[in-house]
Design an enzyme around this catalytic site. Sequence first.
Site, PDB file in Angstrom:
ATOM      1  N   ASP A 151       0.951  -1.255   0.094  1.00  0.00           N
ATOM      2  CA  ASP A 151      -0.046   0.079   0.194  1.00  0.00           C
ATOM      3  C   ASP A 151       0.921   1.342   0.142  1.00  0.00           C
ATOM      4  OD1 ASP A 151      -2.182   1.472   0.339  1.00  0.00           O
ATOM      5  OD2 ASP A 151      -2.013   1.838   2.504  1.00  0.00           O
ATOM      6  N   THR A 186      -0.044   4.695   1.313  1.00  0.00           N
ATOM      7  CA  THR A 186      -0.149   5.628   2.541  1.00  0.00           C
ATOM      8  C   THR A 186       0.142   4.867   3.697  1.00  0.00           C
ATOM      9  OG1 THR A 186      -1.928   7.021   1.447  1.00  0.00           O
ATOM     10  CG2 THR A 186      -1.614   7.182   3.677  1.00  0.00           C
TER      11      THR A 186
END
Length: 833
Positions: free
Chosen positions: A520, A522
Amino acid sequence: MKHTYHIHGMTCNGCRSHVEQTLSKVEGVREAKVNLEKAEATIDMENHIALETFQKALKADGDRYSIHEPGAHHHPPEPKKKMQPEEKGTGTFYCPMHCEGDKTYDQPGDCPVCGMDLVEEQQLSTFNARLWTCPMHPEIVRDEVGSCPICGMDLIPMKPDLSAEEKTYKKLLKKFWVAISFTLPVFLIAMGEMLYDNPLYHIMEQRYWNGLQLVLSLPVVFYATWMFFERAYKSVITWHLNMFTLIGIGSGVAWLFSLVGLLFPNVFPDQFKTDAGNVHVYFEAATVILTLVLLGQLLEARAHSKTNSAVKALLKLAPHKATRVIDGEDVEVDISLIELNDILKVKPGDKIPVDGRITEGETSIDESMITGEPIPVTKTKGDMVSSGTINGNQTFLMQAEKVGSDTLLSQIIQMVNDASRSRAPIQNLADKVSAYFVPIVVLISIITFIIWAIWGPNPAYVYALVNAIAVLIIACPCALGLATPMSVMVGVGRGAQKGVLIKNAEALEKMHKVNTLVVDKTGTITEGKPTVEKIGTFTDRFDASEVLNYIVSLNTNSEHPLAEATVTYGKEHQAEVLKSNRFQAVSGKGVEAEINTKKVTLGNAKMMDYAAAELTSEMQEEAKTYQKQGKTVSYLAIDNHVVGYVVIGDKIKETSAKAIQDLHRSGIDVVILTGDNEDTAKAVASELNLAAFKANMLPGDKLKEVERLQNMGKVVSMAGDGINDAPALAKSDVGIAMGTGTDVAIESAMITLVKGDLQGIVKARHLSDAVMKNIKQNLFFALIYNTLGVPIAAGILFPFFGILLSPMIAALAMSFSSVSVIANALRLRHQSI
């Protein structure tokens, strides 16, 4: 005729196999199939057999499992072992060979399957227990400092009770000294036979010296090492054959043969007798074998205490006391008395007592003990601090947010304990070999006796007996069984010291095979601390301050990191928080609510589509100028009209680029999956020199991408920190959660990185490689040892080199084989990851 029943008490494949065999032996049963996951047994029988018949069969087999009709949840209590009350330790014990999976026991003793001493689990609750007593009246015990109610003297801290592990070691040490004290004279008497004109025989005849050997051997056999015969007997009646089966048979045969030969010499043929007419006795072989095995157990007990040294080191981090601020006054309290929301004062050099948030002051904190990073971290008001870390040179106040078993330190210790007891799939190989090992060794021993008795030189029967015993003694399934769990235990502890928390042994093995990493953006690649860089408008009807008011009012109801960034920015710019109703978060898109009777929506382009708010090409072009810089842009719509936007930046972690390079060198392809737009994702990927990325990914899309990669034959690891990452984390072969992320993500993952950056994944990979290499070394050593040792003990070298292996040398080799496996595993304590 087939019937399906529920089975209670199974914990592993060994249990399943055992229940299956027991039920299959019942008269009239054609076939019995047991399913471990469903806890069911399907029995094919010639004619109907009463359920009570199967219940009696399982009861006669040791009463560890029960069978009953489906839906009848009758769980009979497990039989309790008879133990001395003073032997109690932490209350959690497990088998070091994991014979019954992760099953634990509440009292010390022997494993019911392999006979090994159960190992005590290290627990924070026991370590933190602080008791005080009176030096004059030891019956007075208090959980806090004070004075004796009888004599008024100040109470003093009680000395901590020895752990069950330490008690086992001391008990074995005491027995070892008894054994060696009696074995040495037996050995010297027996060796005297090799001397020409033995001076001992001038004192008294050989048969009397043999009688003295018998007397001296009694304390060794019936006190110091009697537990080996108890374990051997138990292994035979339960048919869980193990190393104690071989030791019991081998040394027992030698001792009983000597006893009968001493008392009834005429029952033996002349081949067994000396020139003086006395039967050759082997009291020295029996006692030396048993004493050497006891030495091996003693060394193992000491080595076991080192395998969980990482947990013990973590336990030492736990503080006992804390300073609580009550009405402006400092009060020292026991750590167990701290409650949620208490205000605590932490002085320079103190250990932080619980997890919480700084409310006043700033400092630098040494977090190396839980992150593995040596550089102190600067903490200011509002930052989180963790239990067990060490304060620098400034005093600060903190508010307790997690106490007791909820603290990070407690969770780390629990995770390490759980992982240490779990089984790696590679251990199935050792289990399969061990299942046939003992019967095969017994068969080889019998064949050895027959061959030597028929074709051996005179005295043939003596050679046959000695070599058969040597075969039984040298074989050691214990080393094979310890090969995997010892490496896992030490490896998991080493990982914890470096901030890599392993949930189970399977994760370690799978991480070694991973060739694709999905990450991912963030909070994983980026800092996860987004900041607002600009508030913009698309219309004259609303200025930037009004747009900010609506954005902050919406996001006060959200826990998303981007929402927190806008709320923090709003507070700094005195934004007005408007009352909102009917708040709703749309996963992967944004949020909406009703404010001042207006429908207000905030989110990405997909959220605008969801709200039927049109994004013009001019709006999208303006947003793209920021997205191409790696920024995130969220649009604000009021009553289905897009009126403004917020630009949020999230700095890429300094360690991300190097970590990705290291992962590429390890043969792992890295793919970015993000819910952000194409331009933002491309900017981040470009900065990290990554070609593989996918944008606009909803939680379901991430899950499908993981499945797609797996269907291509990839071994996929997923790293993330948010709730929206949880489905993909759970689906991936190895889910990796950032410790800075949400509890849901951590719960879904197999590996958790305390510090929460990609460098931790590199550490996890190196740790996995090191542990798997160590396991394979241990399995090789154990298998090659037995492959070579058993034939040599059987006398295969005698026809060519005239070499025979004494049972005593075999016992020494057998004892040190297990110790060598543990010693090899202990090398992982200093493994660089």
